[in-house]
Design a protein around this motif. Structure first.
Motif, mmCIF file in Angstrom:
data_model
loop_
_atom_site.group_PDB
_atom_site.id
_atom_site.type_symbol
_atom_site.label_atom_id
_atom_site.label_comp_id
_atom_site.label_asym_id
_atom_site.label_seq_id
_atom_site.Cartn_x
_atom_site.Cartn_y
_atom_site.Cartn_z
ATOM 1 N N GLN A 129 85.950 70.857 37.383
ATOM 2 C CA GLN A 129 84.827 70.113 37.935
ATOM 3 C C GLN A 129 85.376 68.872 38.784
ATOM 4 O OE1 GLN A 129 83.296 69.390 33.946
ATOM 5 N NE2 GLN A 129 81.761 71.162 34.356
ATOM 6 N N LEU A 130 86.729 68.649 38.954
ATOM 7 C CA LEU A 130 87.306 67.418 39.416
ATOM 8 C C LEU A 130 87.999 68.087 40.955
ATOM 9 C CD1 LEU A 130 89.478 66.024 36.481
ATOM 10 C CD2 LEU A 130 87.015 65.460 37.096
ATOM 11 N N GLN A 140 92.504 65.826 39.634
ATOM 12 C CA GLN A 140 93.358 66.420 38.883
ATOM 13 C C GLN A 140 94.830 66.035 38.763
ATOM 14 O OE1 GLN A 140 92.666 70.901 38.686
ATOM 15 N NE2 GLN A 140 91.014 70.691 40.307
ATOM 16 N N GLN A 141 95.242 65.793 40.012
ATOM 17 C CA GLN A 141 96.703 65.330 39.917
ATOM 18 C C GLN A 141 96.895 64.151 39.130
ATOM 19 O OE1 GLN A 141 99.379 66.581 39.668
ATOM 20 N NE2 GLN A 141 100.212 67.299 41.426
ATOM 21 N N ARG A 157 79.906 75.960 30.815
ATOM 22 C CA ARG A 157 80.255 74.812 30.126
ATOM 23 C C ARG A 157 81.642 74.066 30.731
ATOM 24 N NH1 ARG A 157 83.043 72.720 26.133
ATOM 25 N NH2 ARG A 157 84.081 74.790 25.485
ATOM 26 N N THR A 158 82.366 75.222 30.980
ATOM 27 C CA THR A 158 83.808 74.892 31.457
ATOM 28 C C THR A 158 83.928 74.850 33.016
ATOM 29 O OG1 THR A 158 84.581 77.025 31.277
ATOM 30 C CG2 THR A 158 85.128 75.511 29.327
ATOM 31 N N GLY A 159 82.933 75.173 33.742
ATOM 32 C CA GLY A 159 82.994 75.222 35.375
ATOM 33 C C GLY A 159 82.842 76.633 35.523
ATOM 34 N N ALA A 160 82.670 76.995 36.719
ATOM 35 C CA ALA A 160 82.322 78.408 37.135
ATOM 36 C C ALA A 160 83.626 79.195 36.950
ATOM 37 C CB ALA A 160 81.895 78.378 38.439
ATOM 38 N N THR A 161 84.857 78.763 37.394
ATOM 39 C CA THR A 161 85.883 79.387 37.509
ATOM 40 C C THR A 161 87.022 78.965 36.608
ATOM 41 O OG1 THR A 161 86.676 77.849 39.245
ATOM 42 C CG2 THR A 161 85.619 79.944 40.028
#
Lengths: 261, 278, 368
Positions: A152-153, A158-159, B271-275
């Motif tokens: 989601q980032l 993320q880095q 929950r953990t995002g689509a991918t």
């Protein structure tokens, strides 16, 4: 320093934080590091530059013992950490590493990514680890992302989480492997700012990078690698303005031609 | 309050409506064919009496619940043992240390042998063979050695599933975990396995559902479980309806099982995002 | 998510269709006097009276216009009830006599000449196709070679074929499993002989010929078993017993012996014998000739024929008969042949030759 004591005898002659002594690394028939010597002083920032495949990443991975070396020795605080059969885990926890592709754990949220090391490796309690993690995340502008999952980032976020994850282990030294190479151009800045901050904190760092201007700005010394050999090493001014080696000059010329310097 | 739909939304709505109409129509056509055409076949009356006798179905369903519960119980203790066994085999096949080469060799041979022979044979060989050696009423119980045969053979299948899952987790995840100073065990436990298991849940469900059906093979050794009970009823009435009843019972367990897992997986994925699970 | 919901709907529809198929089945059932299976299962083995009544009813209701006489099985059973009290048969030879008596009484009703009856009624003209099990067991078929004429069922079949005007070479043997024999659809055989026991429930689905043999249930144990010499059936209450699936032996355990622990059920007698060898069960219940075959035929190393169970005068015994497709015109021909074989004493002689020698003198285990 019980770990250091356990690792081997301290060599009084070696005062550098990290020292590579004639390190050789082969993958099959191919020699990736060919008798590399490199010495990193406490609080020093060294940038490794060079073409793709010149051995920058392998050098960093060897320093962290992710790759066993075939010959030579690596000293951390004067202790030979490349001794075969040595327990690697106590050494690795002292060295932070950040990867080109972040390598966050996708099944854990940000907070868990950051606390897993301190909790499982350093034996911190959940509460202690989380307080520290929240502090670090806040410093790097990630306070509101603690519950988010890596996917989601953005890449830059993320880095930065990956850097925080490494810092949470309170490393004595950081190895950063092309940490901006996978980022969109507009996200590079936020990650480089983090590194500038770390230099302020006097963190010892070895970076492999393609960002030449950043290397010039942040490095104490720059090492140019070519075909597994440290071809030239010196101050940023000397390397970028007045390179001695013809191969260094050629490389820099190509970078300039590509508009990257 | 209705905002006009965008071009895209209108298109999607149209497509959705059309595909739903097609699905409904085809379902109706197939059902109609079954309901109308099947009775027109010359053998339908006979088949219906042999397979779909209402009174026998009710009778069978009623008194098969006990034997079916027996199946479920065997499944319930075999499944965790198989998961553990499979995981151990997967670990053994993944060991990198040269000193542990015999372990890797053993697990490889074990997997080949146990996957290479039909389940029925393992049940017969282990289920009749070992009690023959033991000559003990308590230790030689059919259900014990039948379960052992199931666990032994299924562990080999499940072990391969786990191994595939473990190998599918990218090497960089291991590098990241090890660079934090985690031991190889911690890396496996906290980083590799959780991702591997998420990936192998669908094929794992495959194996568990077929385990649930293979439990019935224990009946070879004597215990009266649902399939045997169906066979007894079949021989009593000379009618196959008891088998249909058994099939219904199996479906009652396996369909909710698979639907629930699918649902849980999807929730996890959201929950953990689509991918998150690549 | 949506897909799974749709799948659920489809499955629901499928289930509903299935239930509908079964539901409508009971409404317009072909046999109006369908006995409640729940009622019959309780009574079938325990009370022969109930069974016999059911059989008679079935025979009456299912008789088709083409057969003028009631179906043979039903008729025989009906007579068996009246005949049985007079001769409380205990040994197998005597049991055959009972069947014989039964058949004789109905002789008037089955006045069919088997030799002229079969024309055009067999699967292949001029051939009599008979199915047996795969494998076929001794002493019913010796060495799994039915075409040799050796073994009781093989010998009976050649005798029946001869009465129907077939030469030995005209008898064609095929093999079927149990399921194949009772599955709907066209059959590969004219008649099937593999120790099918006649029961009322089964007679609703297939035709049975007149019985060619009536036997008792017997107990096989190991020589050292504490159940090796039972004084009465009550001694077996605590025994763990086994039987092959789908046999009347199994019904005998659950309905008559009623031991405290549930019976173990096996695919065949070989599996049951193995479990007995392994000490997984105390005893194996089979029909008497088969018991003899298991103990003496090399199936077990220390098998012991512990005894045969006393049959009450109200019980018809385990009647073995040919299985024939429901409503087959051939049934009356085979019955005609069997009747003649009974009348002229051939059946009794064959039984003595193939079955009696091993089963004579086997101790009788009384009830109680």
């Amino acid at each position: 320093m019980t770990d250091a004591a356990a690792a081997g005898e301290t060599d009084a002659g070696r005062t550098a934080k990290l020292e590579l002594d004639s390190v050789v690394k082969r993958f099959g028939q191919r020699t990736v590091l060919d008798h590399v010597d490199l010495s990193v002083a406490e609080s020093e920032v060294i940038c490794l530059i060079g073409a793709s495949g010149s051995g920058k990443s392998t050098l960093l991975r060897c320093c962290n013992l992710l790759e066993p070396i075939d010959d030579g020795a690596i000293y951390l605080d004067g202790v030979d950490i490349s001794e075969p059969g040595l327990s690697t885990d106590p050494i690795r926890r002292r060295i932070g590493m950040v990867f080109q592709n972040y390598n966050l754990f996708p099944h854990m949220n940000v907070l868990r990514n950051v606390t897993i090391g301190p909790m499982k490796v350093l034996g911190q309690s959940t509460a202690v680890a989380q307080v520290a993690a929240h502090e670090l995340l806040a410093v790097f502008g990630l306070a509101d992302k603690a519950r988010a999952y890596p996917d989601q980032l953005s890449g830059g976020q993320q880095q930065r989480v990956a850097i925080v994850r490494a810092l949470a282990m309170k490393p004595e030294l950081m190895l950063l492997d092309e940490i901006t190479a996978a980022l969109d151009p507009e996200l590079v800045g936020e990650v480089l700012d983090v590194i500038r901050g770390l230099k302020q904190e006097r963190m010892t760092m070895v970076l492999a990078t393609h960002e030449m201007s950043f290397a010039r700005e942040i490095s104490d010394r720059v090492a140019f690698l070519d075909q597994g050999v440290v071809c030239e090493i010196g101050s940023p001014q000397q390397i970028f303005n007045d390179p001695v080696e013809p191969r260094t000059r050629q490389f820099l010329q190509r970078v300039i031609d590509a508009g990257r310097l | 309050m209705t905002t006009p739909l965008t071009r895209r939304q209108r298109y999607e709505q149209r497509t959705k409506r059309r595909s739903f109409a097609i699905a409904a129509a085809s379902t109706i056509v197939v059902l109609a064919a079954v309901v109308v055409l099947l009775p027109m076949t010359s053998g339908w009356q006979k088949v219906r009496h042999s397979f779909f006798d209402g009174s026998i179905l009710r009778f069978s369903l009623g008194h098969m619940l006990g034997p079916f519960w027996y199946d479920v119980q065997i499944f319930l203790w075999c499944a965790p043992c198989i998961l553990l066994g499979g995981l151990s085999l997967a670990f053994a096949r993944n060991v990198r240390s040269p000193a542990l080469f015999p372990l890797r060799l053993f697990s490889t041979i074990y997997t080949d042998v146990f996957r290479g022979v039909p389940m029925v044979l393992w049940i017969t060989l282990i289920g009749f063979g070992v009690p023959g050696l033991l000559q003990s009423r308590n230790l030689g119980r059919a259900v014990i050695w039948g379960s052992v045969a199931l666990i032994a053979a299924y562990s080999a299948y499940v072990g391969e599933v786990f191994r595939a899952g473990i190998e599918s987790v990218h090497e960089s995840q291991r590098a990241a975990a090890r660079s934090l100073g985690m031991t190889s065990t911690q890396t496996m436990r906290h980083v590799i396995l959780p991702q591997a298991i998420r990936r192998v849940v669908p094929p794992l469900m495959n194996d568990l559902v077929s385990l649930q059906k293979d439990v019935a093979l224990i009946s070879i050794l004597g215990p009266v479980e649902v399939l045997r009970q169906a066979g007894i009823d079949k021989a009593k009435f000379f009618n196959f309806t008891p088998y249909v009843a058994a099939a219904v019972l199996f479906l009652c367990v396996s369909v909710p099982l698979t639907r629930t897992t699918d649902h849980l997986l999807q929730r996890e994925r959201r929950r953990t995002g689509a991918t998150a699970v690549r | 998510m949506r897909r799974s919901a749709r799948l659920g709907t489809v499955m629901f529809i499928a289930a509903a269709t299935l239930l509908a198929a079964c539901g409508s089945d009971t409404k317009d059932a072909a046999v109006p006097t369908t006995t409640d299976p729940a009622a019959t299962v309780a009574g079938s083995a325990a009370s022969s009276a109930a069974t016999t009544t059911a059989a008679t009813t079935t025979a009456a209701t299912t008789s088709t216009p083409t057969t003028s006489a009631p179906t043979a099985a039903g008729a025989t059973k009906a007579t068996a009830t009246t005949a049985a009290p007079a001769t409380a048969a205990l040994t197998s030879a005597a049991a055959t006599t009972t069947a014989t008596t039964a058949a004789t009484t109905t002789a008037a009703k089955i006045a069919v000449n088997p030799a002229t009856c079969v024309a055009g009624k067999t699967l292949t003209a001029g051939k009599f196709t008979v199915a047996t099990g795969n494998p076929a067991y001794s002493p019913y078929v010796i060495d799994d070679k039915p075409e040799s004429g050796k073994g009781f069922e093989s010998a009976v079949t050649y005798a029946v074929a001869a009465k129907m005007g077939f030469k030995n070479a005209d008898v064609v043997w095929v093999r079927t499993g149990f399921d194949e024999a009772i599955a709907p659809g066209p059959k590969s055989f004219d008649a099937n002989i593999q120790q099918f026991s006649v029961t009322a429930d089964r007679a609703k689905v297939v035709d049975f010929s007149l019985p060619y043999y009536t036997t008792n249930q017997a107990l096989v144990t190991t020589k050292t078993s504490k159940f090796a010499k039972p004084k009465s059936m009550a001694d077996l209450k605590t025994a763990k017993l086994g039987a092959a699936t789908g046999t009347t032996s199994l019904t005998f355990i659950t309905g008559v012996i009623k031991p405290t622990s549930a019976p173990q059920v096996f695919d065949d007698n070989a599996g049951a014998a193995q479990a007995l060898q392994n000490n997984q069960i105390d005893g194996l219940i089979v029909d008497l000739p088969t018991a003899y075959g298991i103990v003496n035929g090399g199936g077990m190393t220390d098998g012991n024929l512990a005894g045969q169970f006393q049959r009450l005068s109200t019980e018809p015994g385990d009647q073995l008969a040919y299985l024939i497709t429901k409503g087959s015109p051939l049934t009356e021909c085979i019955n005609g042949a069997l009747k003649q074989l009974t009348d002229d004493g051939t059946l009794a002689k064959l039984a003595t030759t193939w079955l009696a020698q091993g089963t004579d003198g086997v101790p009788i285990v009384p009830r109680g």
